[in-house]
Scaffold this motif. Structure first.
Motif, PDB file in Angstrom:
ATOM      1  N   GLU A  17     100.164  45.548  36.156  1.00  0.00           N
ATOM      2  CA  GLU A  17     100.630  45.141  34.892  1.00  0.00           C
ATOM      3  C   GLU A  17      99.383  44.650  33.730  1.00  0.00           C
ATOM      4  O   GLU A  17      99.863  44.571  32.816  1.00  0.00           O
ATOM      5  N   THR A  18      98.226  44.667  34.341  1.00  0.00           N
ATOM      6  CA  THR A  18      97.249  43.920  33.451  1.00  0.00           C
ATOM      7  C   THR A  18      96.389  45.139  32.805  1.00  0.00           C
ATOM      8  O   THR A  18      95.516  44.746  32.239  1.00  0.00           O
ATOM      9  N   GLY A  32      98.947  51.381  30.446  1.00  0.00           N
ATOM     10  CA  GLY A  32      99.395  52.487  30.984  1.00  0.00           C
ATOM     11  C   GLY A  32      98.549  53.833  30.689  1.00  0.00           C
ATOM     12  O   GLY A  32      98.360  54.659  31.598  1.00  0.00           O
TER      13      GLY A  32
END
Length: 197
Positions: free
Chosen positions: A137-138, A141
């Motif tokens: 999530e950090t 993408g």
């Protein structure tokens, strides 16, 4: 031979960072984490190298069409994984890819290029899904995705280099070497499926 040695050396140089590839270790960027992800699992490494070796055994336009097919369909699988769409039997699909691709290299099936593209494309969905589902999530993408695509292409190049080195240096024993390498890979894949590795 020099090309194969250079590719193998580059792979060995990158391997020490594998232990740090999971999120939360070090200061990897999204690209770096994505690049390292395919290098963190034996199943991914073996399957990607076998794609390159299969393309090398077929030769001609397969040298780029087969790996390109894998990479492009893997990217679509990555989108599926990142979007949270459920893909059944993902781990089994990845394990089977090692067995089937190793077997295809061992047997020297002489697949037509479209058949080889379809075969690797089928398994690319599972590999891509696994990469996409594990995007931290950090990180961004897209950066992560470009990283795992680049690593996949790198592993395909190693397979292509190995196939070329075998063809060039093994002479009449080339088919035997391909059989041994492919068979050992298929056995490893069986172990992966059974949870022994």
């Amino acid at each position: 031979m020099k090309t194969a040695i250079a590719v193998a050396t580059a792979g060995l140089v990158l391997m020490p960072g594998v232990a740090l590839a999971h999120p939360g270790h070090g200061s990897f960027t999204g690209f770096g984490q994505g690049f390292m992800h395919p290098l963190t699992g034996l199943d991914h490494i073996l399957a990607m190298v076998m794609v390159g070796m299969l393309a090398g055994r077929i030769g001609g336009r397969a040298l780029w069409l087969v790996p390109a097919s894998f990479v492009s369909i893997m990217a679509l699988g990555g989108v599926l994984g990142a979007s949270g769409i459920w893909l059944p039997m993902m781990e089994l699909g990845i394990g089977l890819s090692v067995v089937v691709l190793g077997g295809a290299v061992a047997l020297g099936l002489g697949l037509a290029i479209p058949a080889a593209m379809a075969l690797v494309g089928l398994f690319a969905i599972f590999h891509g899904y696994a990469h996409g589902a594990e995007i931290p999530e950090t990180v961004a993408g897209l950066d992560y995705g470009v990283g795992f695509v680049a690593a996949t292409a790198f592993l395909h190049a190693i397979g292509l280099g190995l196939a070329a080195a075998i063809d060039r240096n093994a002479g009449k024993r080339a088919n035997l070497v391909f059989r041994v390498v492919g068979s050992l890979t298929a056995v490893a894949g069986t172990g992966i499926i059974l949870g022994a590795m």
